[in-house]
Design an enzyme around this catalytic site. Structure first.
Site, PDB file in Angstrom:
ATOM      1  N   HIS A 119       3.442   6.948  -6.874  1.00 44.77           N
ATOM      2  CA  HIS A 119       3.508   8.375  -6.538  1.00 44.77           C
ATOM      3  C   HIS A 119       4.793   8.640  -5.777  1.00 44.77           C
ATOM      4  O   HIS A 119       4.993   8.085  -4.686  1.00 44.77           O
ATOM      5  CB  HIS A 119       2.313   8.790  -5.675  1.00 44.77           C
ATOM      6  CG  HIS A 119       1.037   8.904  -6.441  1.00 44.77           C
ATOM      7  ND1 HIS A 119      -0.201   8.927  -5.828  1.00 44.77           N
ATOM      8  CD2 HIS A 119       0.814   9.030  -7.780  1.00 44.77           C
ATOM      9  CE1 HIS A 119      -1.133   9.058  -6.774  1.00 44.77           C
ATOM     10  NE2 HIS A 119      -0.548   9.115  -7.948  1.00 44.77           N
ATOM     11  N   HIS A 124      -0.849   2.972  -6.025  1.00 45.77           N
ATOM     12  CA  HIS A 124      -2.308   2.881  -6.070  1.00 45.77           C
ATOM     13  C   HIS A 124      -2.685   1.927  -7.206  1.00 45.77           C
ATOM     14  O   HIS A 124      -2.041   1.915  -8.254  1.00 45.77           O
ATOM     15  CB  HIS A 124      -2.958   4.233  -6.391  1.00 45.77           C
ATOM     16  CG  HIS A 124      -2.663   5.306  -5.403  1.00 45.77           C
ATOM     17  ND1 HIS A 124      -3.488   5.602  -4.343  1.00 45.77           N
ATOM     18  CD2 HIS A 124      -1.625   6.175  -5.315  1.00 45.77           C
ATOM     19  CE1 HIS A 124      -2.978   6.601  -3.645  1.00 45.77           C
ATOM     20  NE2 HIS A 124      -1.841   6.978  -4.213  1.00 45.77           N
ATOM     21  N   THR A 132      -4.314  12.993  -2.660  1.00 47.49           N
ATOM     22  CA  THR A 132      -5.476  12.206  -3.098  1.00 47.49           C
ATOM     23  C   THR A 132      -6.107  11.427  -1.945  1.00 47.49           C
ATOM     24  O   THR A 132      -7.022  10.640  -2.166  1.00 47.49           O
ATOM     25  CB  THR A 132      -5.093  11.229  -4.229  1.00 47.49           C
ATOM     26  OG1 THR A 132      -4.192  10.257  -3.704  1.00 47.49           O
ATOM     27  CG2 THR A 132      -4.463  11.952  -5.403  1.00 47.49           C
ATOM     28  N   HIS A 147      -3.414   1.495   3.922  1.00 46.39           N
ATOM     29  CA  HIS A 147      -4.066   1.893   2.666  1.00 46.39           C
ATOM     30  C   HIS A 147      -3.164   1.803   1.452  1.00 46.39           C
ATOM     31  O   HIS A 147      -3.632   1.939   0.322  1.00 46.39           O
ATOM     32  CB  HIS A 147      -4.762   3.248   2.774  1.00 46.39           C
ATOM     33  CG  HIS A 147      -3.968   4.329   3.404  1.00 46.39           C
ATOM     34  ND1 HIS A 147      -3.252   5.228   2.681  1.00 46.39           N
ATOM     35  CD2 HIS A 147      -3.777   4.650   4.703  1.00 46.39           C
ATOM     36  CE1 HIS A 147      -2.655   6.057   3.507  1.00 46.39           C
ATOM     37  NE2 HIS A 147      -2.935   5.740   4.728  1.00 46.39           N
TER      38      HIS A 147
END
Ligand code: B30
Ligand code: ZN
Length: 228
Positions: free
Chosen positions: A110, A93, A178, A66
């Site tokens: 992040h 992201h 998140t 991911h």
């Protein structure tokens, strides 16, 4: 088989809370991330500075299915609110999950830290397209293209200071992971000044993960502090 969360389709963000009992905070949590941040009326009193104590460290670049994540082996830390948090990993992201003054950035990094009590603190560095970033150049050189693969990065390649803007003023608030399980009690610090990455650097990541951003979540009256 095993249910797997995703960013689109029937296992997308709207369904996360129903996929497994341990993901229920994704649906019912009242302090979820990301959020939309607005300058002006919504901000409350100043937050103390965050002190960065970063140095070159060994790392492992992981394609976890991911995102691209770099697990850090060295002794990097931040100190904020009288607590020291050790840097565990950073990841990306696209587009940015956090929205500032109605704007989403092309990408965000992040930087995930944890203190001795197990509390997490995530520093978000917003990324916009411009000149190339030297740290991202090195990380992308090691980027594993297949989910599940990982590659070691030598110490001299991984200097986290290259990802920090000169002006470290930031927004601070309490939020969550998140991604599932969307655990709360995470201290979030979103640095206001974006860093630049090149269009090619942006493309290299966005071709692999074109959308791995959770939609913004309700603020529910949480204070957002203006940090020095
Ligand atoms: S984030 O910064 O809020 N996007 C985790 C840490 C930070 C964020 C999200 C999640 C985290 O530690 N998750 C648990 C571990 N992961 C494995 C992993 O590191 O890759 C479990 C998972 O989500 O399935 Cu992804
Ligand atoms: Zn993240």
């Amino acid at each position: 088989g095993e249910v797997h969360w995703a960013y689109e389709g029937e296992n997308g963000p709207q369904a996360w809370g129903n996929l497994k009992p341990e993901f229920n905070l994704c649906a019912i949590g009242k302090r979820q991330s990301p959020i939309s941040i607005e300058d002006g009326a919504t901000l409350v009193g100043p937050a103390e500075p965050v002190l960065f104590n970063y140095m070159p460290s060994d790392g492992t670049v992981v394609n976890n299915g991911h995102t691209i994540q770099v697990n850090i082996q060295g002794d990097n830390s931040i100190t904020v609110r009288g607590s020291t948090y050790k840097l565990l990993q950073f990841h990306f992201h696209t587009p940015s999950e956090e929205q500032v003054n109605q704007k989403r950035f092309p990408m965000v990094a992040h930087l995930v830290h944890r203190n001795d009590s197990g509390q997490l603190a995530v520093v978000a560095v917003l990324l916009e397209v411009g000149t190339a970033n030297p740290l991202i150049d090195k990380v992308w050189t090691y980027m594993p293209l297949d989910a599940g693969d990982q590659v070691r990065m030598p110490r001299e390649m991984l200097n986290m200071n290259e990802l920090l803007p000169a002006d470290q003023r930031y927004y601070q608030f309490m939020g969550s992971l998140t991604t599932p399980p969307c655990s709360e009690g995470v201290l979030w610090m979103v640095i206001k000044q974006p860093m630049k990455i090149s269009r090619v650097q942006y493309k290299l990541f966005s071709q692999l993960y074109p959308n791995n951003a959770r939609p913004v979540q309700p603020v529910n009256g949480r204070p957002v502090r203006d940090g020095q």
